[in-house]
Design an enzyme around this catalytic site. Structure first.
Site, PDB file in Angstrom:
ATOM      1  N   GLU A  51      -9.996  -7.906   8.350  1.00  0.00           N
ATOM      2  CA  GLU A  51      -8.710  -7.256   8.614  1.00  0.00           C
ATOM      3  C   GLU A  51      -7.536  -8.153   8.219  1.00  0.00           C
ATOM      4  O   GLU A  51      -6.536  -7.667   7.706  1.00  0.00           O
ATOM      5  CB  GLU A  51      -8.595  -6.859  10.096  1.00  0.00           C
ATOM      6  CG  GLU A  51      -9.464  -5.672  10.469  1.00  0.00           C
ATOM      7  CD  GLU A  51      -9.090  -4.397   9.709  1.00  0.00           C
ATOM      8  OE1 GLU A  51      -7.953  -4.290   9.226  1.00  0.00           O
ATOM      9  OE2 GLU A  51      -9.962  -3.518   9.583  1.00  0.00           O
ATOM     10  N   GLY A  95      -2.419 -14.953  -1.827  1.00  0.00           N
ATOM     11  CA  GLY A  95      -1.012 -14.856  -1.447  1.00  0.00           C
ATOM     12  C   GLY A  95      -0.829 -14.743   0.069  1.00  0.00           C
ATOM     13  O   GLY A  95      -1.789 -14.745   0.833  1.00  0.00           O
ATOM     14  N   TYR A 134      -1.285  -3.177  14.449  1.00  0.00           N
ATOM     15  CA  TYR A 134      -2.302  -2.492  13.647  1.00  0.00           C
ATOM     16  C   TYR A 134      -3.613  -3.287  13.651  1.00  0.00           C
ATOM     17  O   TYR A 134      -4.694  -2.742  13.909  1.00  0.00           O
ATOM     18  CB  TYR A 134      -1.838  -2.273  12.188  1.00  0.00           C
ATOM     19  CG  TYR A 134      -3.048  -2.104  11.302  1.00  0.00           C
ATOM     20  CD1 TYR A 134      -3.787  -0.916  11.379  1.00  0.00           C
ATOM     21  CD2 TYR A 134      -3.539  -3.147  10.515  1.00  0.00           C
ATOM     22  CE1 TYR A 134      -4.955  -0.768  10.664  1.00  0.00           C
ATOM     23  CE2 TYR A 134      -4.703  -3.003   9.798  1.00  0.00           C
ATOM     24  CZ  TYR A 134      -5.410  -1.814   9.877  1.00  0.00           C
ATOM     25  OH  TYR A 134      -6.579  -1.681   9.187  1.00  0.00           O
ATOM     26  N   ASP A 152      -2.324   1.862   9.723  1.00  0.00           N
ATOM     27  CA  ASP A 152      -1.900   1.036   8.591  1.00  0.00           C
ATOM     28  C   ASP A 152      -1.174   1.929   7.581  1.00  0.00           C
ATOM     29  O   ASP A 152      -0.900   3.106   7.849  1.00  0.00           O
ATOM     30  CB  ASP A 152      -3.103   0.311   7.966  1.00  0.00           C
ATOM     31  CG  ASP A 152      -4.024   1.252   7.209  1.00  0.00           C
ATOM     32  OD1 ASP A 152      -3.870   2.494   7.341  1.00  0.00           O
ATOM     33  OD2 ASP A 152      -4.897   0.768   6.473  1.00  0.00           O
ATOM     34  N   CYS A 206      -6.434  10.680  -0.139  1.00  0.00           N
ATOM     35  CA  CYS A 206      -4.996  10.923   0.052  1.00  0.00           C
ATOM     36  C   CYS A 206      -4.230   9.727  -0.519  1.00  0.00           C
ATOM     37  O   CYS A 206      -3.514   9.014   0.183  1.00  0.00           O
ATOM     38  CB  CYS A 206      -4.702  11.125   1.544  1.00  0.00           C
ATOM     39  SG  CYS A 206      -3.087  11.848   1.843  1.00  0.00           S
ATOM     40  N   CYS A 213      -6.164  16.719  -3.154  1.00  0.00           N
ATOM     41  CA  CYS A 213      -6.214  17.697  -2.055  1.00  0.00           C
ATOM     42  C   CYS A 213      -7.429  18.619  -2.169  1.00  0.00           C
ATOM     43  O   CYS A 213      -7.999  19.020  -1.155  1.00  0.00           O
ATOM     44  CB  CYS A 213      -4.930  18.513  -2.031  1.00  0.00           C
ATOM     45  SG  CYS A 213      -3.464  17.496  -1.752  1.00  0.00           S
ATOM     46  N   CYS A 216     -10.258  17.132  -0.376  1.00  0.00           N
ATOM     47  CA  CYS A 216      -9.927  16.564   0.939  1.00  0.00           C
ATOM     48  C   CYS A 216     -10.645  17.314   2.059  1.00  0.00           C
ATOM     49  O   CYS A 216     -10.545  18.547   2.151  1.00  0.00           O
ATOM     50  CB  CYS A 216      -8.416  16.608   1.151  1.00  0.00           C
ATOM     51  SG  CYS A 216      -7.934  15.949   2.748  1.00  0.00           S
ATOM     52  N   CYS A 222      -3.540  20.529   6.690  1.00  0.00           N
ATOM     53  CA  CYS A 222      -2.453  19.720   6.133  1.00  0.00           C
ATOM     54  C   CYS A 222      -1.232  20.570   5.790  1.00  0.00           C
ATOM     55  O   CYS A 222      -1.268  21.429   4.915  1.00  0.00           O
ATOM     56  CB  CYS A 222      -2.957  19.002   4.883  1.00  0.00           C
ATOM     57  SG  CYS A 222      -1.695  17.970   4.128  1.00  0.00           S
TER      58      CYS A 222
END
Ligand code: SF4
Length: 384
Positions: A51, A95, A134, A152, A206, A213, A216, A222
């Protein structure tokens, strides 16, 4: 009731059959979840490490770093015993180095406060250095199946589309509404799979541009799909202006070894190594900047002795062009006894082999790579 959507969704009331939504999402996830190294275990140390790495890094890129890191530091005790230089070197290229420094700090906290066992409660996880709301939610739900949401950027995008949010999602008020909505939607019996499924949906289906879509699993729930606004969501505040910076730095050798210095604590990139140099002032050439910066940072008078390369690096708001030069000391001075440290914590003279063990910011790391393959390097070292 799937398909029956109303504008009440814009107020974060999920106006659809929530259990049906969960079933559709979890069914899709169990058939489509990617096989990732950190998904093969529930060990909280592995979950935490993944994570932290994924906070600012693409999934594909994180895999190699995750495996190398675990090979060297298989548990909290080995990470706690590690030196900063070694941890930063393993992190080089990812980074956002504060993440690596916070890993070490968190390892210390776990060893001292929790006897080496990764904390179990959401509050204790949230208290670890480098762990925000998060990340705490993701670790607690994935490692322990604790029913807490984990919102997130991927999840935020999915929610903005499900709810057809016209307000900027990067405003704190909208963010809070989304987190409240996430709590309502969370499957309390399988938070582990549910949170990962939402993130996976954002990553695979997504997507930021051109959401798929038609493939999905939750398309019937949605609102943005129904209204044809999916590609216009999420709305975000205008991106800050990109700032372009030109820099120069110089590589100096003495008795066959290269001069490097360690950036100060409190500066940008603390603890990373570099060649002395800095930003070009108005009207200055890269060569002039190199001479001035070396004088200011080390007290040494140097002259450029050939360009090594121009390397470019991108950071969130900055585009940096770095001009890298060989340089030599003027006035017959012995650099090993004449230098001082005005803007660094430490300096060393290292061989071309030894320099590979030190971690540099990305621009300097690219310059090191160019330097080590430069056909002029051997002659430069021999002449020093
Ligand atoms: Fe995203 Fe389209 Fe699925 Fe809506 S239907 S959640 S916009 S992929």
């Amino acid at each position: 009731m799937p398909g029956k959507l109303s504008s009440a969704q814009a107020e974060n009331a999920w106006a659809f059959d929530v259990p049906a939504f969960r079933r559709a999402l979890l069914g899709w996830f169990s058939a489509n979840a990617r096989d990732l190294p950190w998904r093969r275990t529930l060990d909280p140390y592995h979950v935490w490490l993944s994570e932290i790495m994924l906070q600012q890094t693409q999934m594909d890129r994180a895999v190699g770093y995750f495996e190398r890191f675990l090979e060297r530091f298989p548990d909290m005790a080995s990470l706690d015993a590690a030196g900063e230089d070694e941890v930063l070197k393993l992190w080089e290229g990812l980074g956002y180095y504060s993440r690596a420094r916070n890993l070490r700090k968190a390892a210390r906290v776990v060893m001292e406060r929790h006897g080496g066992a990764f904390p179990r409660t959401h509050a204790d996880i949230r208290d670890l250095p480098g762990v925000g709301p998060y990340t705490a939610g993701a670790i607690a739900s994935v490692a322990y199946n604790t029913p807490v949401p984990a919102v997130d950027a991927n999840v935020l995008r999915v929610f903005a589309r499900l709810l057809d949010m016209a307000d900027p999602v990067d405003s704190p008020a909208v963010r809070r509404r989304m987190e409240a909505a996430a709590e309502e939607l969370l499957d309390p019996h399988d938070a582990r799979s549910f949170n990962q499924a939402l993130m996976e949906l954002g990553a695979l289906i997504c997507a930021p541009r051109k959401p798929r879509c038609e493939a999905c699993p939750v398309r019937e729930f949605c609102l943005a799909r129904q209204r044809g606004t999916a590609e216009a969501r999420p709305v975000t505040k205008p991106a800050p202006e990109i700032i372009r910076i030109d820099m120069a730095c110089g590589v100096l050798a003495s008795r066959g070894r290269l001069f490097i210095q360690k950036r100060r604590q409190g500066d940008v990139w603390p603890g990373l190594w570099e060649f002395p140099g800095g930003v070009l002032e108005q009207g200055e050439s890269p060569e002039q900047a190199l001479v001035r910066e070396w004088r200011e940072e080390t007290g040494l008078p140097v002259a450029p002795a050939g360009k090594i390369a121009v390397v470019r690096s991108s950071y969130t708001r900055y585009r940096i062009t770095m001009h890298g030069f060989y340089c030599r000391v003027e006035n017959g001075l012995d650099p090993e006894s004449a230098y001082c440290l005005n803007e660094a914590d430490e300096a060393r003279f290292v061989t071309a082999e030894e320099i590979k063990r030190f971690a540099f910011p990305s621009g300097h790391a690219r310059l090191v790579a160019k330097l080590l393959t430069d056909l002029r390097l051997d002659a430069f070292l021999l002449a020093s």
